[in-house]
Write a protein that holds these residues in place. Sequence first.
Motif, PDB file in Angstrom:
ATOM      1  N   PRO A 199       3.052   2.919   5.212  1.00  0.00           N
ATOM      2  CA  PRO A 199       1.986   3.760   4.656  1.00  0.00           C
ATOM      3  C   PRO A 199       1.651   4.959   5.532  1.00  0.00           C
ATOM      4  N   VAL A 200       1.953   4.861   6.817  1.00  0.00           N
ATOM      5  CA  VAL A 200       1.681   5.985   7.720  1.00  0.00           C
ATOM      6  C   VAL A 200       2.604   7.154   7.394  1.00  0.00           C
ATOM      7  N   TYR A 207       0.835  -1.201   0.000  1.00  0.00           N
ATOM      8  CA  TYR A 207       0.000   0.000   0.000  1.00  0.00           C
ATOM      9  C   TYR A 207       0.870   1.251   0.000  1.00  0.00           C
ATOM     10  N   ALA A 208       1.969   1.207   0.743  1.00  0.00           N
ATOM     11  CA  ALA A 208       2.907   2.336   0.732  1.00  0.00           C
ATOM     12  C   ALA A 208       3.462   2.555  -0.668  1.00  0.00           C
ATOM     13  N   ALA A 209       3.780   1.456  -1.371  1.00  0.00           N
ATOM     14  CA  ALA A 209       4.278   1.573  -2.747  1.00  0.00           C
ATOM     15  C   ALA A 209       3.233   2.221  -3.651  1.00  0.00           C
ATOM     16  N   VAL A 210       1.971   1.865  -3.452  1.00  0.00           N
ATOM     17  CA  VAL A 210       0.883   2.472  -4.243  1.00  0.00           C
ATOM     18  C   VAL A 210       0.775   3.961  -3.942  1.00  0.00           C
ATOM     19  N   VAL A 214      12.445   4.077   2.653  1.00  0.00           N
ATOM     20  CA  VAL A 214      12.190   3.939   1.218  1.00  0.00           C
ATOM     21  C   VAL A 214      10.918   4.677   0.826  1.00  0.00           C
ATOM     22  N   THR A 215       9.871   4.496   1.614  1.00  0.00           N
ATOM     23  CA  THR A 215       8.606   5.178   1.330  1.00  0.00           C
ATOM     24  C   THR A 215       8.799   6.683   1.326  1.00  0.00           C
TER      25      THR A 215
END
Length: 351
Positions: A137-138, A91-94, A291-292
């Motif tokens: 994702p946060v 989800y973070a990648a999205v 990374v995010t």
Amino acid sequence: MRTAWRPLALTVALLLAGLQIWQAISPDGAGQDFIPLRHAARALLDGESIYQDPLFVYPPTAAVVLLPTVLGGESTAFTCWIAFQVACMLYAAVLVAREARERDRVPVAAAAIAAMLGGLAATRYLEIGNLTPCLAPVVAGVLIAFRRGEWTVGCALLAASLLVKPLLAPLILLPLVNRAWRPLLTSMVPAAVVLLAGMVAIPGGSRFPEIVRYWVTGTNLHGDNAVNNLTLHGWAEAHGLRQSLATTLAVLIAAAVLFRFLVMKNPGAALLLGTFLCGSLAEASYLPVAVTAVLLTPSRWLIPGLALLAAPSIGVVTPQTQLVAAESLLLTAFFIEQSSWNSIRSISFRA
């Protein structure tokens, strides 16, 4: 043909991630960092101190969030936990891909998946089940909200994350320097009240100040375990170097970050990376968060650092050196972006 490599890169990243995920799932047990999480949740249900397991080193409020981990047998719960971790990172990648320009979205997603789930970094945290990758994702939500000027949303997400693990605490500096004091106060004050209530109401919660002191001293990542500490101090200790050298480097890097972060395109990522390198504690499980954060401003200058994370152990250097070098290269990319080389910089991944 010029765009054919994009779906191919995404396919390769997903295949690498799938291999790492498959290897992380154990039919006979659970990862060493997952077991304390489950123990704390079970202790909370039993009305006992959540800090009976000395390896549970999170705020008392985290035990409430972790209650679902007690469901099912240990192996089943761990498998579900890995699935949740993977879902968080995907989800973070999205999220970061959606923030990129349309033509860059596929390669950004591929880079994120490969770096978080496809290489050496993933082997260091998937199998042990650490909580930290779930924050990927946060951090994306916080930094995207800040970028858009949605300070109330960003501060609320940031405050909530601190109740689970205070990893993103350096980001408090962003609303402070942008004078978003009201959103910060209206988020942090209730969070502080919840934390204090948890310290009183949750069995063993009053021991939380001891946990904070444990963090500050670098937890147990010393001696033979220093190889798992991805800070400059941890790297120096693991390689038998003087701590004065690490301290000097850390001070110089921290000063450079604080001096330049206001003019950076992605100051939040620079703050986090600077903290990971210069602080007393950083683990491989912190890397999905890094990374995010960095991929919210994709650049070719990030490729060397991301490649080291996505690669298997290269053998020429220790895994610790490889990961510390990756952190250093990612941070260096932010300084290059703001240097006199601006005329040749490229924010695009286009071929």
